[in-house]
Motif scaffolding. Structure first.
Motif, PDB file in Angstrom:
ATOM      1  N   GLU A 158      25.591  50.179  40.945  1.00  0.00           N
ATOM      2  CA  GLU A 158      24.641  50.485  39.879  1.00  0.00           C
ATOM      3  C   GLU A 158      24.067  49.227  39.232  1.00  0.00           C
ATOM      4  O   GLU A 158      23.340  49.306  38.237  1.00  0.00           O
ATOM      5  CB  GLU A 158      25.331  51.349  38.806  1.00  0.00           C
ATOM      6  N   GLY A 159      24.413  48.081  39.799  1.00  0.00           N
ATOM      7  CA  GLY A 159      23.889  46.827  39.272  1.00  0.00           C
ATOM      8  C   GLY A 159      24.643  46.295  38.074  1.00  0.00           C
ATOM      9  O   GLY A 159      24.177  45.373  37.404  1.00  0.00           O
ATOM     10  N   LYS A 160      25.822  46.857  37.789  1.00  0.00           N
ATOM     11  CA  LYS A 160      26.630  46.404  36.663  1.00  0.00           C
ATOM     12  C   LYS A 160      27.619  45.335  37.105  1.00  0.00           C
ATOM     13  O   LYS A 160      28.090  45.343  38.245  1.00  0.00           O
ATOM     14  CB  LYS A 160      27.375  47.579  36.034  1.00  0.00           C
ATOM     15  N   MET A 161      27.947  44.451  36.208  1.00  0.00           N
ATOM     16  CA  MET A 161      28.860  43.355  36.500  1.00  0.00           C
ATOM     17  C   MET A 161      30.257  43.876  36.814  1.00  0.00           C
ATOM     18  O   MET A 161      30.794  44.723  36.106  1.00  0.00           O
ATOM     19  CB  MET A 161      28.915  42.403  35.305  1.00  0.00           C
ATOM     20  N   ILE A 162      30.849  43.348  37.896  1.00  0.00           N
ATOM     21  CA  ILE A 162      32.226  43.680  38.248  1.00  0.00           C
ATOM     22  C   ILE A 162      33.155  42.743  37.478  1.00  0.00           C
ATOM     23  O   ILE A 162      33.081  41.521  37.632  1.00  0.00           O
ATOM     24  CB  ILE A 162      32.455  43.562  39.760  1.00  0.00           C
ATOM     25  N   LYS A 163      34.020  43.308  36.647  1.00  0.00           N
ATOM     26  CA  LYS A 163      34.860  42.495  35.760  1.00  0.00           C
ATOM     27  C   LYS A 163      36.166  42.048  36.409  1.00  0.00           C
ATOM     28  O   LYS A 163      36.764  41.067  35.970  1.00  0.00           O
ATOM     29  CB  LYS A 163      35.152  43.273  34.479  1.00  0.00           C
ATOM     30  N   THR A 164      36.601  42.761  37.445  1.00  0.00           N
ATOM     31  CA  THR A 164      37.786  42.347  38.191  1.00  0.00           C
ATOM     32  C   THR A 164      37.573  42.662  39.660  1.00  0.00           C
ATOM     33  O   THR A 164      37.193  43.779  40.018  1.00  0.00           O
ATOM     34  CB  THR A 164      39.053  43.077  37.700  1.00  0.00           C
ATOM     35  N   GLN A 165      37.810  41.651  40.509  1.00  0.00           N
ATOM     36  CA  GLN A 165      37.705  41.830  41.953  1.00  0.00           C
ATOM     37  C   GLN A 165      39.078  41.549  42.544  1.00  0.00           C
ATOM     38  O   GLN A 165      39.588  40.430  42.456  1.00  0.00           O
ATOM     39  CB  GLN A 165      36.657  40.886  42.547  1.00  0.00           C
ATOM     40  N   THR A 166      39.671  42.586  43.125  1.00  0.00           N
ATOM     41  CA  THR A 166      41.056  42.482  43.578  1.00  0.00           C
ATOM     42  C   THR A 166      41.224  41.621  44.814  1.00  0.00           C
ATOM     43  O   THR A 166      42.194  40.866  44.930  1.00  0.00           O
ATOM     44  CB  THR A 166      41.621  43.889  43.863  1.00  0.00           C
ATOM     45  N   THR A 167      40.308  41.721  45.748  1.00  0.00           N
ATOM     46  CA  THR A 167      40.404  40.983  47.017  1.00  0.00           C
ATOM     47  C   THR A 167      39.148  40.136  47.227  1.00  0.00           C
ATOM     48  O   THR A 167      38.106  40.396  46.619  1.00  0.00           O
ATOM     49  CB  THR A 167      40.581  41.957  48.190  1.00  0.00           C
ATOM     50  N   PRO A 168      39.225  39.132  48.092  1.00  0.00           N
ATOM     51  CA  PRO A 168      38.064  38.265  48.332  1.00  0.00           C
ATOM     52  C   PRO A 168      36.826  39.059  48.743  1.00  0.00           C
ATOM     53  O   PRO A 168      36.893  39.933  49.611  1.00  0.00           O
ATOM     54  CB  PRO A 168      38.546  37.349  49.468  1.00  0.00           C
ATOM     55  N   ARG A 169      35.691  38.716  48.112  1.00  0.00           N
ATOM     56  CA  ARG A 169      34.432  39.403  48.397  1.00  0.00           C
ATOM     57  C   ARG A 169      33.309  38.385  48.444  1.00  0.00           C
ATOM     58  O   ARG A 169      33.251  37.452  47.631  1.00  0.00           O
ATOM     59  CB  ARG A 169      34.154  40.442  47.317  1.00  0.00           C
ATOM     60  N   VAL A 170      32.400  38.567  49.391  1.00  0.00           N
ATOM     61  CA  VAL A 170      31.283  37.639  49.556  1.00  0.00           C
ATOM     62  C   VAL A 170      30.323  37.751  48.380  1.00  0.00           C
ATOM     63  O   VAL A 170      29.997  38.858  47.930  1.00  0.00           O
ATOM     64  CB  VAL A 170      30.519  37.925  50.865  1.00  0.00           C
ATOM     65  N   VAL A 171      29.886  36.607  47.866  1.00  0.00           N
ATOM     66  CA  VAL A 171      28.885  36.577  46.802  1.00  0.00           C
ATOM     67  C   VAL A 171      27.511  36.782  47.427  1.00  0.00           C
ATOM     68  O   VAL A 171      27.059  35.982  48.249  1.00  0.00           O
ATOM     69  CB  VAL A 171      28.931  35.237  46.044  1.00  0.00           C
ATOM     70  N   GLU A 172      26.843  37.875  47.034  1.00  0.00           N
ATOM     71  CA  GLU A 172      25.522  38.209  47.571  1.00  0.00           C
ATOM     72  C   GLU A 172      24.571  38.588  46.439  1.00  0.00           C
ATOM     73  O   GLU A 172      25.023  39.135  45.414  1.00  0.00           O
ATOM     74  CB  GLU A 172      25.636  39.387  48.551  1.00  0.00           C
ATOM     75  N   PRO A 173      23.273  38.372  46.566  1.00  0.00           N
ATOM     76  CA  PRO A 173      22.669  37.605  47.659  1.00  0.00           C
ATOM     77  C   PRO A 173      22.770  36.099  47.411  1.00  0.00           C
ATOM     78  O   PRO A 173      22.683  35.645  46.267  1.00  0.00           O
ATOM     79  CB  PRO A 173      21.201  38.059  47.612  1.00  0.00           C
ATOM     80  N   LEU A 174      22.984  35.352  48.460  1.00  0.00           N
ATOM     81  CA  LEU A 174      23.050  33.899  48.373  1.00  0.00           C
ATOM     82  C   LEU A 174      22.266  33.361  49.563  1.00  0.00           C
ATOM     83  O   LEU A 174      22.756  33.331  50.685  1.00  0.00           O
ATOM     84  CB  LEU A 174      24.504  33.429  48.414  1.00  0.00           C
ATOM     85  N   GLU A 175      21.020  32.986  49.305  1.00  0.00           N
ATOM     86  CA  GLU A 175      20.118  32.635  50.392  1.00  0.00           C
ATOM     87  C   GLU A 175      20.444  31.287  51.030  1.00  0.00           C
ATOM     88  O   GLU A 175      20.132  31.053  52.203  1.00  0.00           O
ATOM     89  CB  GLU A 175      18.675  32.625  49.875  1.00  0.00           C
ATOM     90  N   MET A 176      21.057  30.386  50.270  1.00  0.00           N
ATOM     91  CA  MET A 176      21.358  29.057  50.784  1.00  0.00           C
ATOM     92  C   MET A 176      22.822  28.937  51.184  1.00  0.00           C
ATOM     93  O   MET A 176      23.691  29.560  50.569  1.00  0.00           O
ATOM     94  CB  MET A 176      21.023  28.003  49.719  1.00  0.00           C
ATOM     95  N   LYS A 177      23.087  28.148  52.206  1.00  0.00           N
ATOM     96  CA  LYS A 177      24.462  27.931  52.632  1.00  0.00           C
ATOM     97  C   LYS A 177      25.134  26.925  51.695  1.00  0.00           C
ATOM     98  O   LYS A 177      24.546  25.931  51.308  1.00  0.00           O
ATOM     99  CB  LYS A 177      24.500  27.429  54.076  1.00  0.00           C
TER     100      LYS A 177
END
Length: 402
Positions: free
Chosen positions: A186-205
């Motif tokens: 829904e476009g809301k900020m995730i306040k806790t991420q339990t496992t590693p997750r890719v940061v998206e979108p990230l256009e540059m390496k």
């Protein structure tokens, strides 16, 4: 024949034995030699020094890791939960691996090996280990995450970030200020991420990452600087009056750095230092302890001393959101504590000097007192300065004695 000896010095907060001096004390106001090291640890082999909230690691050229200090959640990694570890001890579980880099949070630890593996230990109260908290509330021994080809690691207060060989960024842990860079469906900020997750979108390496207390930074392959998370003190290089935090990576304008490429980055809790291809170093963020150095308008020591005493006297007296060049000649290296800094200055022809400045409540600037240091001062250490390191409120220097 001249024999050379190498000496490790420590100073600052020692309430958990994080200085590795063999005892626990409120503070050590001046550099004190660390005498009692493990038999298999030679001072001359120390490559890097890393510190967290109250714990410290020494990394050798051979990739061996030694820890000391606050260990209530096992963050030292010696297999116990004894509250304080006052002497450096070998980290268990990594004996057969070559560690190349370490990152420390307030109460957790992360290690990167030569094979690109990521190992984590310590507190997992906010999923900062990247594991479900109900399964692993803490670990006193390193655990290998299911991540491959990592090239850079970083830890904030309670979050962790890595970059991979492919240029991807993963983050996990606490994210209440947007420091994880994750949004839900829904476009809301995730306040806790339990496992590693890719940061998206990230256009540059991305090739390097760094973390402040609740802020995340990245350097792209093109040498651009990205930032996201808390901006209370201008850490994102944006005016905090307009932007209090941001949940997606923002590009810091390259013209702030004269259009030059960023090569390395160090972050304190609320301030940041970036080294450019020219050798210049730019700093920004919170400044009320003098941690980003004297502002350009200041001409005297007296003016520098008024930064936090007369709010409003100078523009952005409590913070500086526009990066500015650190006014030290021949800077070779800078490391950031939570709110203080150490720097190596000098040329190949001249003896290198150790400088310190910023917050000094625990004597972490090594000046012999607890007064904040608003302008970089030189510390007197005999010998050739080889390695510097810092934790939240503690500092280290390795010197070669003639």
């Amino acid at each position: 024949m001249t024999f050379k000896m190498t000496a490790l010095y420590a100073w600052g907060a020692n309430s958990h034995g994080q200085l590795g001096l063999g005892f626990v004390s409120e503070q050590v106001l001046e550099p004190m030699r660390v005498e009692d090291l493990p038999d298999n640890l030679c001072e001359s082999s120390i490559k890097d020094i890393y510190g967290g909230g109250g714990h410290t690691f020494l990394l050798t050229n051979q990739g061996k890791l030694y820890g000391a200090g606050w260990n209530i959640s096992g963050q030292v990694g010696n297999g116990t939960q004894v509250r304080a570890v006052p002497n450096f001890e070998s980290i268990r579980g990594l004996e057969d691996h070559k560690v190349v880099s370490v990152a420390c949070g307030w109460i957790h630890s992360v290690a990167l090996t030569s094979r690109g593996q990521v190992w984590v230990w310590g507190s997992n109260s906010h999923s900062q280990l990247g594991l479900p908290t109900n399964e692993v509330p803490f670990s006193s021994l390193p655990i290998c995450l299911d991540i491959s080809e990592a090239v850079s690691i970083a830890a904030g207060l309670r979050h962790t970030v890595i970059a991979t060989k492919e240029g991807r960024v993963y983050s996990w842990g606490q994210g209440q200020k947007g420091q994880l860079g994750h949004l839900d469906t829904e476009g809301k900020m995730i306040k806790t991420q339990t496992t590693p997750r890719v940061v998206e979108p990230l256009e540059m390496k991305v090739k390097k990452v760094a973390c402040g207390q609740n802020t995340t930074y990245a350097i792209t392959n093109e040498g651009e600087v990205l930032a996201w998370g808390d901006n209370k003190w201008g850490q994102l290089a944006h005016d905090p009056v307009n932007v209090s935090f941001f949940t997606c990576p923002l590009t810091i304008p390259s013209n702030y750095f004269g259009g030059l490429r960023a090569v390395w980055m160090q972050a304190g809790w609320t301030h940041c230092a970036v080294g450019l291809s020219s050798g210049q170093i730019y700093m920004w963020g919170r400044s009320d302890y003098g941690q980003v150095g004297p502002v350009e308008e200041e001409e005297t020591d007296e003016a520098s001393a008024q930064i936090s005493k007369t709010p409003g006297k100078l523009q952005n007296s409590r913070y500086r959101y526009v990066p500015s060049c650190l006014r030290l000649d021949n800077i070779r290296q800078v490391v950031c504590g939570s709110e203080h800094n150490l720097a190596v200055v000098g040329t190949p022809e001249k003896k290198k000097k150790l400088m310190s400045w910023g917050w000094n409540e625990h004597g972490n600037c090594g000046t012999g007192n607890t007064e904040n240091v608003y302008k970089p001062v030189s510390l007197s250490l005999e010998g050739d300065l080889k390695v510097i390191g810092s934790g939240s409120g503690h500092s280290f220097a390795l010197v070669k004695l003639l």
